[in-house]
Write an enzyme that holds these catalytic residues in place. Sequence first.
Site, PDB file in Angstrom:
ATOM      1  N   ASP A  17      33.323  32.741  44.833  1.00 52.31           N
ATOM      2  CA  ASP A  17      33.608  32.853  43.407  1.00 52.31           C
ATOM      3  C   ASP A  17      35.097  32.590  43.201  1.00 52.31           C
ATOM      4  OD1 ASP A  17      34.063  33.677  40.775  1.00 52.31           O
ATOM      5  OD2 ASP A  17      32.611  35.318  40.883  1.00 52.31           O
ATOM      6  N   HIS A  18      35.407  31.459  42.587  1.00 49.66           N
ATOM      7  CA  HIS A  18      36.801  31.042  42.449  1.00 49.66           C
ATOM      8  C   HIS A  18      37.565  31.890  41.426  1.00 49.66           C
ATOM      9  CE1 HIS A  18      40.068  28.627  43.505  1.00 49.66           C
ATOM     10  NE2 HIS A  18      39.721  27.459  43.011  1.00 49.66           N
ATOM     11  N   ARG A  19      36.866  32.719  40.659  1.00 47.14           N
ATOM     12  CA  ARG A  19      37.564  33.617  39.735  1.00 47.14           C
ATOM     13  C   ARG A  19      38.353  34.675  40.494  1.00 47.14           C
ATOM     14  NH1 ARG A  19      32.679  35.858  36.260  1.00 47.14           N
ATOM     15  NH2 ARG A  19      31.882  36.000  38.395  1.00 47.14           N
TER      16      ARG A  19
END
Length: 444
Positions: free
Chosen positions: A414-416
């Site tokens: 999850d790049h968040r």
Amino acid sequence: MAEFILPNLGDGVAQGDVLKVLVKIGDTIAVDQPVVELETDKATIEVPSNVAGKVKEIRVKAGDKVKPGQAVLVMENGAAGAASAPAAEAPKQEAPLASDEPTAAERPRASVVDIAAGRQPAAPPSPAHTAPSVQTSSPAAPSVRRLAREIGVDVSQVTGTGPGGRITQDDVKEFAKRVMHSIGSNGQAAAASARPAGAGHGPALPDFAKWGELERKPMTGIRRKTAEHLSHAWNAIPHVTQFDKADITSLEQVRKKYRGEVEKAGGNLTVTAVAAKVIASALKAFPQFNASVDAAGESIIYKKYINVGIAVDTDNGLLVPVIRNADRKNLIELSIEINQLAEKAKARKLTLDEMSGGSMSISNLGGIGGTSFTPIVNWPEVAILGISRGAFEPVWNGTTFEPRQMLPLSLSYDHRLIDGADAIRFLRWVAEALEQPFTLALRG
């Protein structure tokens, strides 16, 4: 007479498919005796009765869809037992019409359909006109009608799935969700666009029959849930996948050396078992991978426990049982537990609890084939490790090429929450732990 009402089936489980009714009319059953086998979105379960007595009526059959709160059996001389799990609350009788009238604060400013279509809500009808309309509407408890008013749903447009067509709170929520989904898909909505309960979404398919013979099979509960879960994960999580390879030549020598000892203990010393141990250790070194993103609360939840999910391919679809406290278990214990859970998954005997609470998941497709793939993060987790088939490759050792067994790894995240640099550090840590088995004991 007493009814057996289907109880709550677990968090997030709204319904189940009846696979088999385990009793017949005339049977005398006891409290906690299994009476129906259901396939839910997460597992196959046998549901015990909390009522004892002689079966007079069976209100479900194989293939039916049932929801908590629905009557399943009617018993003569029925008596409820306190030992069983509490059943879901049975639908309540309608209150007098006067008590069901909305107050000024309860009246919706606009329904979800009105908002989508850009319309202002109609003025509320007078009490004289409201009573007849309530009397002729679909059956729903006051609490259900109140919920519908609060979220702006016209209860007369909702299809009830409860006993006798009764409208439940889940029906109201599902109706609102379908309408809002329609808004998000094409910017338009109307009452007619909302599909019946349980229907899918998306554009209409072409008429395949004009090209040849067809066969249509309904999705199983597990397949439906898998489709919903992965669609949500793909839409909610900005995915990035990082690829690398681990040299497992030394690991394979050690694994083969001790494989027989583990088999005698009842386990199977697989690459998956070793990877579970590695991931459990890696999550300690990289706590941001053992977390979940709370988008609504604009916060990050860091977990102090380490539970590793293991994806299992079954005839009924993909299931992900969870190894709890994987960091506290040695390789023999992990191998035994993974083997046991995989067998339970294939036999459709996993419980809901055994598939909940994962920190991070592993999906190993190496036994089937393939050189790499991009696994989808198992939301609400933030990362998943994919493993493909290992193969011998020529590797330069500084002087010459030598054959080394290389294992392809795929890390989706999850790049968040996780940046690319952290992801490759994590994946390199995992690869090095696989390459040098001693480092696993050294680092813990």
